[in-house]
Design a protein around this motif. Sequence first.
Motif, PDB file in Angstrom:
ATOM      1  N   GLU A   1       3.795   5.316  -1.436  1.00 20.04           N
ATOM      2  CA  GLU A   1       3.226   5.976  -2.493  1.00 20.04           C
ATOM      3  C   GLU A   1       3.687   5.586  -3.820  1.00 20.04           C
ATOM      4  OE1 GLU A   1       3.797  10.485  -4.659  1.00 20.04           O
ATOM      5  OE2 GLU A   1       2.774  10.170  -2.516  1.00 20.04           O
ATOM      6  N   GLU A   2       5.206   5.252  -3.975  1.00 24.38           N
ATOM      7  CA  GLU A   2       5.616   4.415  -5.003  1.00 24.38           C
ATOM      8  C   GLU A   2       5.482   2.902  -4.790  1.00 24.38           C
ATOM      9  OE1 GLU A   2       6.433   6.029  -7.644  1.00 24.38           O
ATOM     10  OE2 GLU A   2       7.195   7.836  -6.987  1.00 24.38           O
ATOM     11  N   LYS A   3       5.237   2.154  -5.921  1.00 28.88           N
ATOM     12  CA  LYS A   3       4.670   0.808  -5.690  1.00 28.88           C
ATOM     13  C   LYS A   3       5.918  -0.180  -6.218  1.00 28.88           C
ATOM     14  CE  LYS A   3       0.827   1.954  -4.018  1.00 28.88           C
ATOM     15  NZ  LYS A   3       0.483   1.857  -2.538  1.00 28.88           N
ATOM     16  N   PHE A   4       6.835   0.530  -6.302  1.00 25.76           N
ATOM     17  CA  PHE A   4       8.292  -0.463  -6.331  1.00 25.76           C
ATOM     18  C   PHE A   4       8.008  -1.804  -5.775  1.00 25.76           C
ATOM     19  CE2 PHE A   4      10.100   3.672  -6.817  1.00 25.76           C
ATOM     20  CZ  PHE A   4      10.048   3.925  -8.314  1.00 25.76           C
ATOM     21  N   LEU A   5       8.080  -1.872  -4.273  1.00 21.16           N
ATOM     22  CA  LEU A   5       7.812  -2.945  -3.621  1.00 21.16           C
ATOM     23  C   LEU A   5       6.900  -3.885  -4.009  1.00 21.16           C
ATOM     24  CD1 LEU A   5       9.330  -4.861  -1.512  1.00 21.16           C
ATOM     25  CD2 LEU A   5       8.272  -3.208   0.237  1.00 21.16           C
ATOM     26  N   LYS A   6       5.700  -3.459  -3.822  1.00 20.17           N
ATOM     27  CA  LYS A   6       4.557  -4.248  -4.178  1.00 20.17           C
ATOM     28  C   LYS A   6       4.337  -4.873  -5.558  1.00 20.17           C
ATOM     29  CE  LYS A   6      -0.650  -4.185  -4.325  1.00 20.17           C
ATOM     30  NZ  LYS A   6      -1.885  -3.514  -4.368  1.00 20.17           N
ATOM     31  N   ASN A   7       4.991  -4.042  -6.402  1.00 20.17           N
ATOM     32  CA  ASN A   7       5.059  -4.472  -7.833  1.00 20.17           C
ATOM     33  C   ASN A   7       6.113  -5.985  -8.076  1.00 20.17           C
ATOM     34  OD1 ASN A   7       3.049  -2.697  -8.688  1.00 20.17           O
ATOM     35  ND2 ASN A   7       4.602  -1.227  -9.443  1.00 20.17           N
ATOM     36  N   LEU A   8       7.079  -5.540  -7.257  1.00 19.07           N
ATOM     37  CA  LEU A   8       8.181  -6.465  -7.231  1.00 19.07           C
ATOM     38  C   LEU A   8       7.593  -7.963  -6.735  1.00 19.07           C
ATOM     39  CD1 LEU A   8      11.133  -7.704  -7.610  1.00 19.07           C
ATOM     40  CD2 LEU A   8      11.348  -6.848  -5.519  1.00 19.07           C
ATOM     41  N   LEU A   9       6.794  -7.804  -5.546  1.00 18.91           N
ATOM     42  CA  LEU A   9       6.084  -9.010  -4.985  1.00 18.91           C
ATOM     43  C   LEU A   9       5.203  -9.517  -5.615  1.00 18.91           C
ATOM     44  CD1 LEU A   9       6.154  -7.216  -1.348  1.00 18.91           C
ATOM     45  CD2 LEU A   9       7.695  -9.178  -1.935  1.00 18.91           C
ATOM     46  N   THR A  10       4.305  -8.712  -6.194  1.00 19.35           N
ATOM     47  CA  THR A  10       3.428  -9.446  -7.276  1.00 19.35           C
ATOM     48  C   THR A  10       3.901 -10.232  -8.437  1.00 19.35           C
ATOM     49  OG1 THR A  10       1.918  -7.504  -6.749  1.00 19.35           O
ATOM     50  CG2 THR A  10       1.293  -8.537  -8.796  1.00 19.35           C
ATOM     51  N   LYS A  11       5.015  -9.554  -8.821  1.00 21.45           N
ATOM     52  CA  LYS A  11       5.615 -10.116 -10.024  1.00 21.45           C
ATOM     53  C   LYS A  11       6.345 -11.556  -9.651  1.00 21.45           C
ATOM     54  CE  LYS A  11       9.354  -9.461 -13.455  1.00 21.45           C
ATOM     55  NZ  LYS A  11      10.409  -8.522 -13.947  1.00 21.45           N
ATOM     56  N   ILE A  12       6.878 -11.586  -8.230  1.00 26.18           N
ATOM     57  CA  ILE A  12       7.310 -12.735  -7.815  1.00 26.18           C
ATOM     58  C   ILE A  12       6.383 -13.860  -7.774  1.00 26.18           C
ATOM     59  CG2 ILE A  12       8.373 -13.853  -5.688  1.00 26.18           C
ATOM     60  CD1 ILE A  12      10.056 -11.545  -5.561  1.00 26.18           C
ATOM     61  N   GLY A  13       4.969 -13.489  -7.440  1.00 24.82           N
ATOM     62  CA  GLY A  13       3.809 -14.333  -7.228  1.00 24.82           C
ATOM     63  C   GLY A  13       3.056 -14.567  -6.080  1.00 24.82           C
ATOM     64  N   PHE A  14       3.335 -13.481  -5.132  1.00 23.50           N
ATOM     65  CA  PHE A  14       2.673 -13.472  -3.792  1.00 23.50           C
ATOM     66  C   PHE A  14       0.957 -13.211  -4.192  1.00 23.50           C
ATOM     67  CE2 PHE A  14       7.116 -13.819  -2.261  1.00 23.50           C
ATOM     68  CZ  PHE A  14       6.773 -14.861  -1.384  1.00 23.50           C
ATOM     69  N   GLU A  15       0.452 -14.206  -3.369  1.00 25.16           N
ATOM     70  CA  GLU A  15      -1.063 -13.958  -3.571  1.00 25.16           C
ATOM     71  C   GLU A  15      -1.660 -12.866  -2.733  1.00 25.16           C
ATOM     72  OE1 GLU A  15      -2.539 -18.031  -3.003  1.00 25.16           O
ATOM     73  OE2 GLU A  15      -1.165 -18.810  -4.488  1.00 25.16           O
ATOM     74  N   LYS A  16      -1.236 -12.433  -1.669  1.00 23.95           N
ATOM     75  CA  LYS A  16      -1.819 -11.589  -0.600  1.00 23.95           C
ATOM     76  C   LYS A  16      -0.732 -10.725  -0.258  1.00 23.95           C
ATOM     77  CE  LYS A  16      -5.439 -13.106   1.433  1.00 23.95           C
ATOM     78  NZ  LYS A  16      -6.312 -13.697   2.612  1.00 23.95           N
ATOM     79  N   ILE A  17      -0.990  -9.406  -0.467  1.00 22.87           N
ATOM     80  CA  ILE A  17      -0.154  -8.354  -0.012  1.00 22.87           C
ATOM     81  C   ILE A  17      -0.791  -7.129   0.807  1.00 22.87           C
ATOM     82  CG2 ILE A  17       1.816  -6.659  -0.568  1.00 22.87           C
ATOM     83  CD1 ILE A  17       2.103  -8.295  -3.223  1.00 22.87           C
ATOM     84  N   HIS A  18      -0.527  -7.227   2.021  1.00 19.35           N
ATOM     85  CA  HIS A  18      -1.263  -6.244   2.900  1.00 19.35           C
ATOM     86  C   HIS A  18      -0.426  -4.942   2.849  1.00 19.35           C
ATOM     87  CE1 HIS A  18      -3.986  -9.119   4.261  1.00 19.35           C
ATOM     88  NE2 HIS A  18      -3.091 -10.146   4.461  1.00 19.35           N
TER      89      HIS A  18
END
Length: 409
Positions: free
Chosen positions: A84-101
């Motif tokens: 529910e909280e997007k801490f992890l997804k936001n971090l990975l997006t900031k690092i630059g990963f193109e595809k997060i499932h």
Amino acid sequence: MKVTYIKSATVVIEHNGVKVLCDPWLTDGIYYGSWFHYPQLKFTAKDFEDINYIYISHIHPDHCDVATLKDLPKTIPIIIHDYEEKFLKNLLTKIGFEKIHEVPNRATFNLGPDFDVEIFAGDNCDPDVFATVYATQKPENYTKTRQIDSLAIFNGGGKVVVNSNDVPINLIAKAFPYIVRKYPTIHCLLVSYSGAGPFPQTYRYVDKEKLEMAIYVAYNFLNYTIEYIRRLRPLVYIPYAGQYTLGGNLSGLNTYKGTLDIEGLPGELDTAIDRLGTPSKMILLNSGENFDCDNMSPSKSFVPTDLMLREKYIKEVLSLKKFPYQTDCYIPEKVDLLPKLTQAMGRMKEKQKAYGYYSPWKLYLDVGLDDFYVIPFDGGEVTKITADKDLTLPFVATELDYSLMNMIL
């Protein structure tokens, strides 16, 4: 299916040529420069550029090391729980990963031919579990976990590997009946045997008390390990995760960590597991070695660490390390942190309102200024009191370096 142990919770699980790197931590100096590997890790991110997927159980640095992730190809797909909280997804997006499932609770993600992973929220998205463990109101329409852990079950070629990560047994236990029904034979359980918390090593006790408490904490965590094994009855279990060595001016606290050396686990766990009457067998792996679920054997026998060499390394190398807040982030001139703490308090109040969590407890924060900062959990504001004033119960008091507190804020 094969499990290759790298270090701590970092493993590679592969089947039919598809490789999944789990919880990558390949650098030294995580947690503001304080955590190190021992023995020194021989792997770098360059060794894993052929990985097909990365699974990250949660956001803690020993499972999600930003420095490691920055060095990995950003085209590698990432698998995480749909938090529910997007801490992890936001971090990975900031690092630059193109595809997060983002995989929902109890949902299966296909990794390749005859190879799947099923993801479980650490609390199985059970609102009763969340409310009980976190002493808060029962969430409504609770389908995505608000806490931070996840568990993964890999299924390939009829072999099953459970990667339990840091999920506490009291959170996930209600999912066990479902797991054992769906996976009646678990070939390998990756299970934590220690806790990586600050107690008792950073608490104000005399050394003798710290040692006694460290032993108590270590055996308490072993009880969690035993319960995992009792409930899931794996054919093989591999103790892992929570393995770290403190460096810098914290290096003297290694003696008081509430963990057991992995070399001592056979004597401690074997007898307890035998009493359970389960078929479970312990396998210990050195870094780079693997366990093959097809022939149910390790690639090599385990070679224990030379504890005297480790102490020598801690004394001669790790104790000399400097933390970022002592070097690049050091602030010689101290100013009042009340504005930054008030800003942080505003964010906390939003979470308190959302979760209905309030408490009479307060945190007294000593960062080396003339006053203590008072951080309440009852919805009030951050204030200051003079350091020599009596503290009022109930409270937690913590003392830390000014530059470190500034970094955290």
